[in-house]
Motif scaffolding. Structure first.
Motif, PDB file in Angstrom:
ATOM      1  N   SER A   1      85.113  -8.760 -47.604  1.00  0.00           N
ATOM      2  CA  SER A   1      86.449  -9.336 -47.763  1.00  0.00           C
ATOM      3  C   SER A   1      86.317 -10.671 -48.494  1.00  0.00           C
ATOM      4  O   SER A   1      85.381 -11.446 -48.236  1.00  0.00           O
ATOM      5  CB  SER A   1      87.113  -9.555 -46.393  1.00  0.00           C
ATOM      6  N   LYS A   2      87.233 -10.927 -49.418  1.00  0.00           N
ATOM      7  CA  LYS A   2      87.211 -12.168 -50.201  1.00  0.00           C
ATOM      8  C   LYS A   2      88.638 -12.681 -50.330  1.00  0.00           C
ATOM      9  O   LYS A   2      89.523 -11.969 -50.817  1.00  0.00           O
ATOM     10  CB  LYS A   2      86.612 -11.897 -51.581  1.00  0.00           C
ATOM     11  N   GLU A   3      88.859 -13.908 -49.870  1.00  0.00           N
ATOM     12  CA  GLU A   3      90.194 -14.488 -49.915  1.00  0.00           C
ATOM     13  C   GLU A   3      90.117 -15.965 -50.296  1.00  0.00           C
ATOM     14  O   GLU A   3      89.077 -16.613 -50.126  1.00  0.00           O
ATOM     15  CB  GLU A   3      90.890 -14.323 -48.559  1.00  0.00           C
ATOM     16  N   GLU A   4      91.257 -16.476 -50.807  1.00  0.00           N
ATOM     17  CA  GLU A   4      91.295 -17.871 -51.277  1.00  0.00           C
ATOM     18  C   GLU A   4      92.498 -18.587 -50.693  1.00  0.00           C
ATOM     19  O   GLU A   4      93.575 -18.009 -50.530  1.00  0.00           O
ATOM     20  CB  GLU A   4      91.372 -17.902 -52.813  1.00  0.00           C
ATOM     21  N   ILE A   5      92.290 -19.863 -50.372  1.00  0.00           N
ATOM     22  CA  ILE A   5      93.377 -20.695 -49.888  1.00  0.00           C
ATOM     23  C   ILE A   5      93.130 -22.136 -50.331  1.00  0.00           C
ATOM     24  O   ILE A   5      92.033 -22.684 -50.139  1.00  0.00           O
ATOM     25  CB  ILE A   5      93.507 -20.610 -48.344  1.00  0.00           C
ATOM     26  N   ASP A   6      94.126 -22.755 -50.957  1.00  0.00           N
ATOM     27  CA  ASP A   6      94.044 -24.153 -51.400  1.00  0.00           C
ATOM     28  C   ASP A   6      92.767 -24.451 -52.186  1.00  0.00           C
ATOM     29  O   ASP A   6      92.105 -25.481 -51.967  1.00  0.00           O
ATOM     30  CB  ASP A   6      94.129 -25.104 -50.198  1.00  0.00           C
ATOM     31  N   GLY A   7      92.398 -23.546 -53.085  1.00  0.00           N
ATOM     32  CA  GLY A   7      91.221 -23.775 -53.922  1.00  0.00           C
ATOM     33  C   GLY A   7      89.902 -23.414 -53.263  1.00  0.00           C
ATOM     34  O   GLY A   7      88.847 -23.476 -53.892  1.00  0.00           O
ATOM     35  N   MET A   8      89.922 -23.026 -51.994  1.00  0.00           N
ATOM     36  CA  MET A   8      88.700 -22.640 -51.281  1.00  0.00           C
ATOM     37  C   MET A   8      88.612 -21.121 -51.208  1.00  0.00           C
ATOM     38  O   MET A   8      89.530 -20.457 -50.739  1.00  0.00           O
ATOM     39  CB  MET A   8      88.684 -23.231 -49.873  1.00  0.00           C
ATOM     40  N   THR A   9      87.492 -20.581 -51.690  1.00  0.00           N
ATOM     41  CA  THR A   9      87.279 -19.139 -51.662  1.00  0.00           C
ATOM     42  C   THR A   9      86.243 -18.790 -50.590  1.00  0.00           C
ATOM     43  O   THR A   9      85.157 -19.362 -50.567  1.00  0.00           O
ATOM     44  CB  THR A   9      86.783 -18.623 -53.025  1.00  0.00           C
ATOM     45  N   VAL A  10      86.602 -17.857 -49.730  1.00  0.00           N
ATOM     46  CA  VAL A  10      85.697 -17.408 -48.672  1.00  0.00           C
ATOM     47  C   VAL A  10      85.382 -15.930 -48.902  1.00  0.00           C
ATOM     48  O   VAL A  10      86.291 -15.109 -49.021  1.00  0.00           O
ATOM     49  CB  VAL A  10      86.324 -17.586 -47.274  1.00  0.00           C
TER      50      VAL A  10
ATOM     51  N   VAL B   1      88.954 -13.883 -42.460  1.00  0.00           N
ATOM     52  CA  VAL B   1      88.221 -13.176 -43.512  1.00  0.00           C
ATOM     53  C   VAL B   1      87.070 -12.380 -42.878  1.00  0.00           C
ATOM     54  O   VAL B   1      86.789 -11.245 -43.274  1.00  0.00           O
ATOM     55  CB  VAL B   1      87.680 -14.155 -44.574  1.00  0.00           C
ATOM     56  N   VAL B   2      86.406 -12.987 -41.893  1.00  0.00           N
ATOM     57  CA  VAL B   2      85.329 -12.289 -41.171  1.00  0.00           C
ATOM     58  C   VAL B   2      85.868 -11.018 -40.520  1.00  0.00           C
ATOM     59  O   VAL B   2      85.267  -9.934 -40.623  1.00  0.00           O
ATOM     60  CB  VAL B   2      84.708 -13.211 -40.096  1.00  0.00           C
ATOM     61  N   LYS B   3      87.006 -11.113 -39.868  1.00  0.00           N
ATOM     62  CA  LYS B   3      87.594  -9.961 -39.179  1.00  0.00           C
ATOM     63  C   LYS B   3      87.979  -8.862 -40.165  1.00  0.00           C
ATOM     64  O   LYS B   3      87.796  -7.670 -39.888  1.00  0.00           O
ATOM     65  CB  LYS B   3      88.797 -10.401 -38.359  1.00  0.00           C
ATOM     66  N   ASN B   4      88.512  -9.259 -41.320  1.00  0.00           N
ATOM     67  CA  ASN B   4      88.875  -8.265 -42.340  1.00  0.00           C
ATOM     68  C   ASN B   4      87.642  -7.509 -42.839  1.00  0.00           C
ATOM     69  O   ASN B   4      87.689  -6.298 -43.057  1.00  0.00           O
ATOM     70  CB  ASN B   4      89.580  -8.947 -43.513  1.00  0.00           C
ATOM     71  N   ALA B   5      86.541  -8.254 -43.032  1.00  0.00           N
ATOM     72  CA  ALA B   5      85.297  -7.620 -43.479  1.00  0.00           C
ATOM     73  C   ALA B   5      84.785  -6.643 -42.428  1.00  0.00           C
ATOM     74  O   ALA B   5      84.302  -5.549 -42.755  1.00  0.00           O
ATOM     75  CB  ALA B   5      84.243  -8.688 -43.782  1.00  0.00           C
ATOM     76  N   PHE B   6      84.913  -7.032 -41.154  1.00  0.00           N
ATOM     77  CA  PHE B   6      84.463  -6.146 -40.080  1.00  0.00           C
ATOM     78  C   PHE B   6      85.324  -4.892 -39.982  1.00  0.00           C
ATOM     79  O   PHE B   6      84.813  -3.798 -39.749  1.00  0.00           O
ATOM     80  CB  PHE B   6      84.472  -6.887 -38.736  1.00  0.00           C
ATOM     81  N   GLU B   7      86.616  -5.039 -40.157  1.00  0.00           N
ATOM     82  CA  GLU B   7      87.494  -3.870 -40.117  1.00  0.00           C
ATOM     83  C   GLU B   7      87.123  -2.900 -41.231  1.00  0.00           C
ATOM     84  O   GLU B   7      87.141  -1.676 -41.038  1.00  0.00           O
ATOM     85  CB  GLU B   7      88.956  -4.313 -40.252  1.00  0.00           C
TER      86      GLU B   7
END
Length: 293
Positions: free
Chosen positions: A11-20, A135-141
């Motif tokens: 899972s990869k998501e971005e918020i306020d310029g920070m990408t996780v 984001v961790v939870k989305n990757a696990f799902e």
């Protein structure tokens, strides 16, 4: 429910310029083993992530990769180690004076001195923890969906193979009298050879001994146990909840043991063929079971 222990999620998501970006990989393991690869500042989330993983997965080796990149801020900063640089320069001056050496430090020399420059990780603010966890939870799902999909394929394959084993057992049951009869003949031949060396025979005891030994060649008990194991195996793979891999592994080992016993009791070619076929299917089932949670 049959779940595979092999899976991958991202899972990869971005918020306020920070990408996780989070990647989760799971493989076979006897117990639940969780490992992390992330920035040191994220290790504070380790316990929370472990609790989440424990609520979703019972068994397997879990590898979690967390990468955070911030467009507004650098992830690392370089700082000079002033105390160490001062010592380098002080020692350098002492060496020049003692040995009458020429030369001086320039910028390139200072940059190459071991430990003169330190790279520090920029701490990630705690306010971002909830976003990172999502984001961790989305990757696990995503990973769990793959484990479940592969589990369905395993269930289909195991159901087919256990049905073949059941047919083998039915064939053995039909042939079981052959085992007892041939075992009795073998015993009688051995006893006759023994009787050649004696003049007296207790007929009643002789018959009783033959019956007792012949019963040892009966495979009825092994067939009954195999049928029970097959029923337990089928019930277990159709359970709705819980980790079932270890139980299935135990059952299949017991099935293998009973099959070996039947093979040892008989020399009949038809029975030997069924035993070989059963062992082949049991080995295939055992291999598949190793990947079940």
């Amino acid at each position: 429910m049959v779940n595979s222990m092999t899976g991958y999620g991202m899972s990869k998501e971005e918020i306020d310029g920070m990408t996780v970006q989070v990647e989760v990989k799971t493989i076979n393991h006897r117990y639940l083993d969780i490992s992390f690869r992330s920035a040191m500042s994220l290790m504070k989330l380790e316990e929370e992530i472990k609790k989440f993983v424990n609520s979703k997965i019972n068994r397997g080796k879990i590898e979690i990769y967390i990468n955070v990149a911030n467009k507004k801020e650098m992830n690392h900063i370089v700082k000079p180690n002033w105390d160490l640089i001062d010592q380098y320069i002080k020692v350098g001056k002492e060496l020049k004076e003692k040995y009458q050496l020429d030369g001086a430090y320039d910028l390139k020399d200072l940059q190459q001195l071991e430990g003169a420059l330190e790279v520090e990780e920029v701490q990630i603010e705690d306010s971002n923890n909830s976003f990172i966890m999502s984001v961790v939870k989305n990757a696990f799902e995503d990973c769990l969906k793959m484990r479940q999909a592969e589990g369905k394929s395993l269930l289909t394959d195991l159901s087919k193979r256990i049905e073949i084993i059941k047919q083998n057992v039915d064939s053995l049951e039909a042939l079981r009298m052959l085992v007892r009869e041939e075992y009795q003949v073998r015993i009688q031949q051995r006893i006759k050879e023994y009787l050649k060396e004696t003049d007296y025979v207790d007929e009643a005891k002789f018959r009783q001994d033959v019956v007792t030994l012949a019963e040892k060649g009966d495979i009825t008990e092994e067939i009954i146990r195999l049928k029970s194991h097959i029923s337990q195996f089928s019930d277990t793979i159709n359970q709705k909840d819980g980790a079932i891999g270890r139980k299935l592994d135990f059952i299949i080992q017991e099935m293998h043991r009973e099959t070996n016993t039947i093979g040892a009791k008989s020399t009949d070619s038809k029975i030997s063929v069924e035993v070989v076929n059963m062992k082949s299917e049991i080995e295939k089932v055992k291999e598949q079971v190793q990947n079940i949670e």
